[in-house]
Design an enzyme around this catalytic site. Structure first.
Site, PDB file in Angstrom:
ATOM      1  N   HIS A  56       0.722  -1.230   0.112  1.00 35.69           N
ATOM      2  CA  HIS A  56       0.020   0.073  -0.171  1.00 35.69           C
ATOM      3  C   HIS A  56       1.059   1.307   0.064  1.00 35.69           C
ATOM      4  O   HIS A  56       1.278   1.871   0.949  1.00 35.69           O
ATOM      5  CB  HIS A  56      -0.763  -0.153   1.295  1.00 35.69           C
ATOM      6  N   ASN A  90      -4.657   5.906  -7.462  1.00 35.67           N
ATOM      7  CA  ASN A  90      -5.213   7.333  -7.324  1.00 35.67           C
ATOM      8  C   ASN A  90      -4.133   8.229  -8.020  1.00 35.67           C
ATOM      9  O   ASN A  90      -3.737   9.295  -7.426  1.00 35.67           O
ATOM     10  CB  ASN A  90      -5.726   7.833  -6.063  1.00 35.67           C
ATOM     11  N   ASP A 150      -8.624   2.909  -3.540  1.00 35.17           N
ATOM     12  CA  ASP A 150      -8.146   3.467  -2.289  1.00 35.17           C
ATOM     13  C   ASP A 150      -8.112   4.922  -2.339  1.00 35.17           C
ATOM     14  O   ASP A 150      -7.867   5.552  -3.304  1.00 35.17           O
ATOM     15  CB  ASP A 150      -6.819   2.975  -2.084  1.00 35.17           C
ATOM     16  N   HIS A 230      -5.563  -0.478   5.814  1.00 39.37           N
ATOM     17  CA  HIS A 230      -5.358   0.144   6.874  1.00 39.37           C
ATOM     18  C   HIS A 230      -6.531   0.325   7.966  1.00 39.37           C
ATOM     19  O   HIS A 230      -7.126   1.391   8.209  1.00 39.37           O
ATOM     20  CB  HIS A 230      -5.301   1.723   6.376  1.00 39.37           C
ATOM     21  N   ASN A 276      -6.308   9.514   6.659  1.00 38.14           N
ATOM     22  CA  ASN A 276      -7.319   8.673   6.479  1.00 38.14           C
ATOM     23  C   ASN A 276      -7.106   7.308   6.768  1.00 38.14           C
ATOM     24  O   ASN A 276      -6.206   6.687   5.725  1.00 38.14           O
ATOM     25  CB  ASN A 276      -8.128   9.175   5.148  1.00 38.14           C
ATOM     26  N   ASP A 303       0.733   2.729   3.752  1.00 36.36           N
ATOM     27  CA  ASP A 303       0.009   3.941   3.060  1.00 36.36           C
ATOM     28  C   ASP A 303       0.703   5.149   3.200  1.00 36.36           C
ATOM     29  O   ASP A 303       0.405   6.321   3.189  1.00 36.36           O
ATOM     30  CB  ASP A 303      -1.165   4.056   4.032  1.00 36.36           C
ATOM     31  N   GLY A 322      -2.714  12.469   5.078  1.00 36.00           N
ATOM     32  CA  GLY A 322      -1.704  11.251   4.503  1.00 36.00           C
ATOM     33  C   GLY A 322      -0.542  11.766   5.115  1.00 36.00           C
ATOM     34  O   GLY A 322      -0.243  12.968   5.599  1.00 36.00           O
TER      35      GLY A 322
END
Length: 447
Positions: A56, A90, A150, A230, A276, A303, A322
């Site tokens: 991730h 993304n 995601d 997550h 998040n 993440d 983030g």
């Protein structure tokens, strides 16, 4: 090209000599029994782990190169001991076609610091309305096996069910960002007494656990695999534990920051801590650590989410969500899991290398440190500690929540496919890395 790592402790156990020839581990033998090689690394006091695998990460390219690129993100990965990363979709354009995922895959090969596996979007443009070209991405050169929207939850249950049915044909997995958008409108931090005190919109834990429960039941009905991104609350742990007890094919990840940090960090309105899902309570942190230790949570995923300074150095309400995490992940797991007695170093290899590779079907990654296996190796100095600073970051962005904290350990060396990408804590520059790779290929041709 051969590399001899002398007197190193594989997974923290008895000291051994580890010999690498070309891109493979050629031999592991008692310490002092292998005499020579083209290069010798003194591994005394160091722990050898299989190259780390992150399921991730956000590499931002194409479209958001001001935050990160495939090159800078994979450099950050190498600094943290990672030799394989999975890049979330993304981007702009979104990774929802074979052409885009192949482009990202090719950029990773060109960079040469780690294997970069693109994750395909579940829906076109991550809009949640129409399934993306899942089969064409699976059959592309990138061989995509993980699909996710995601950053956005696949909220429509019919779309989610169809995605689970579709990926089952090639043993793919849908990685869900579990967030009910109706329950989190305007949310800024974990819902509770502190959010009320600070006057920030609350983010209820049920917004996460309710989606996990729904998707687990859909996966059970379809007989497919679902992965929870997550995971952040005790209730979510309970749902995953229940689903596994039923035999549902569900896996879950936890981030390093959810293993260490709590909502109390929000008191200072420092947007480095805006993430998040949000930072939760101390009780949630303890539940996450215990679940990672007992296998309810399968893996650690960073993440890694880089952002430019101006999107973080602003009012809390308007700041981006983030944190960067590739360079610090192993050190945080050391602090939260090893130093608390919940995992040994073989357990760290399981949750940060072997299992994420298996979930993502990265067949060249997560292999044990054995003769004949691909030489993806990280050498870790667990006996040291230092203050984490911007100098420890190798990517483009500096939005780390750990700046100024004293953290245990240090990645000493990262070896990717038989070639060092990090030496004595410093990332090897691109030209030197390319020259080493050419030398490796030439010596293989001579053999």
């Amino acid at each position: 090209m051969s590399i001899l790592i002398r007197n190193v402790r594989p997974c923290g156990e008895t000291a051994q000599d580890l010999l690498i020839e070309g891109d493979r581990i050629a031999q592991i033998a008692p310490a002092g029994s292998i005499e020579t090689a083209d290069e010798i690394i003194d591994g005394a006091g160091l722990i050898a782990l299989p190259g780390l695998v992150d399921l991730h990460v956000h590499l931002r390219e194409p479209g958001f190169e001001s935050s990160e690129t495939v090159l800078t993100g994979s450099r950050a990965a190498a600094r943290g001991g990672f030799t394989t990363v999975f890049a979330m979709p993304n981007t702009q354009p979104v990774q929802d076609t074979a052409g885009v995922v192949e482009a990202v895959w090719a950029l990773g090969r060109e960079a040469g610091y780690a294997d970069v596996h693109p994750i395909g979007a579940v829906t076109v443009g991550q809009q949640g309305e129409q399934l993306a070209e899942l089969a064409s991405m699976a059959n592309s050169r990138a061989r995509v096996r993980v699909f996710s929207d995601d950053g956005k939850c696949v909220f429509d249950p019919l779309i989610m069910r169809r995605a689970l049915e579709y990926v089952k044909a090639f043993d793919g997995v849908v990685a869900q960002h579990a967030q009910d958008p109706k329950l989190t409108e305007g949310a800024q931090m974990n819902e509770g007494a502190l959010s009320a005190e600070l006057g920030l919109g609350g983010w209820p834990g049920a917004a996460e656990s309710s989606i996990i429960a729904r998707d687990a039941l859909l996966a059970e009905q379809v007989g497919s695999r679902v992965h929870v991104c997550h995971l952040s609350t005790r209730a979510s742990v309970d749902v995953v534990r229940f689903a596994k007890a039923r035999g549902i094919q569900i896996t879950a990840e936890v981030t390093p920051h959810h293993l260490l940090l709590t909502e109390e960090k929000v008191r200072g309105f420092d947007a480095r801590y805006k993430v998040n899902p949000p930072l939760r309570t101390e009780d949630d942190v303890e539940a996450l650590r215990d679940a990672l230790a007992d296998g309810t949570i399968d893996i650690v995923g960073t993440d890694h989410a880089p952002h430019p300074n101006d999107s973080k150095q602003t009012e809390w309400d308007f700041a981006s969500m983030g944190m960067v995490g590739l360079e610090s992940a192993l050190r945080i797991v050391h602090a939260t899991m090893v130093n608390t007695g919940r995992l040994d170093w073989r357990g760290v290899a399981r949750v940060m290398s072997e299992t994420p590779a298996r979930i993502g079907q990265a067949t060249d990654a997560g292999q044990p440190l054995e003769a004949g296996q691909l030489a993806n190796v990280v050498l870790y100095d667990a006996e040291t500690s230092s203050v984490f600073t911007e100098a420890d970051l190798a990517g483009k962005s500096v939005n780390s929540p750990y700046l100024g904290l004293t953290l245990p350990g240090r990645v000493h060396t990262t070896i990717y496919r038989g070639v060092p990408t990090v030496r004595d804590g410093e990332v090897v520059d691109a030209d030197t890395l390319r020259a080493a790779r050419r030398s490796q290929l030439a010596s293989e041709g001579e053999r």
